[in-house]
Design a protein around this motif. Sequence first.
Motif: not given
Length: 225
Positions: A12-15, A17, A51-53
């Motif tokens: 899992l990758t933090s993104a 939500a 990071n995802w943004s």
Amino acid sequence: LILHYNGAGWHLTSAPAVCQLNAVTAIAANDVWAVGTMGYRSCTEHFNGANWSLSATPNMGTSDNTLSGVSASSSHNVWAVGSYCVGGGCNRGGGSFHTLILHYTSSRWSVVASPNPSTYENQLNAVTVISATNVWAVGVEQTNPMIGSTLIEHFNGTRWIQVASPSVNIRSTLTAIAPVSATNMFAVGFSTSSTYGMVTLIEHFNGITWSIVASPSPGKNAMLS
């Protein structure tokens, strides 16, 4: 939900939500785009290697902006396709869907005009970028809720145009497209038969025209996506 494969397993990758994500394309390990919808607005997220943004996108029509496909040939040539609603809430039984095409060059997303051949509904489901002057998108144009034809559109570096494509049965829809080369591409989806329900649909581009390729349909309601 975003998963990442690191060569050994999926994690899992933090993104953010906030989006329902429908498609992803990877340009490099530090340059990945995912697209979808956020409520009634289009949504894009970008991964910079750490990071995802969220990335701001323009929206069209009255509601129900959705991005269903994304593809890129470089960091400065990213395309996303989908649909938006005109004249009311399409997902609530009002209005009609129009094609939606967004282009990312170097700093922002912008809307690019695209054909809407049907007066009822037009939707794009997938896109593939071969070069800055050669981009293809596929979907469906409907004349009513039950009857529809394949929709293929092409960008020649200047504008998007509709390209003739075959259809079968009551309703034909293309959901994905992949190039082997500029003169050898495949698009897949399904058609709706009054006898068998959904059956697989495969079309091939030989550099000049699109044609249907015979494909097996194992039982009722078979589709390719």
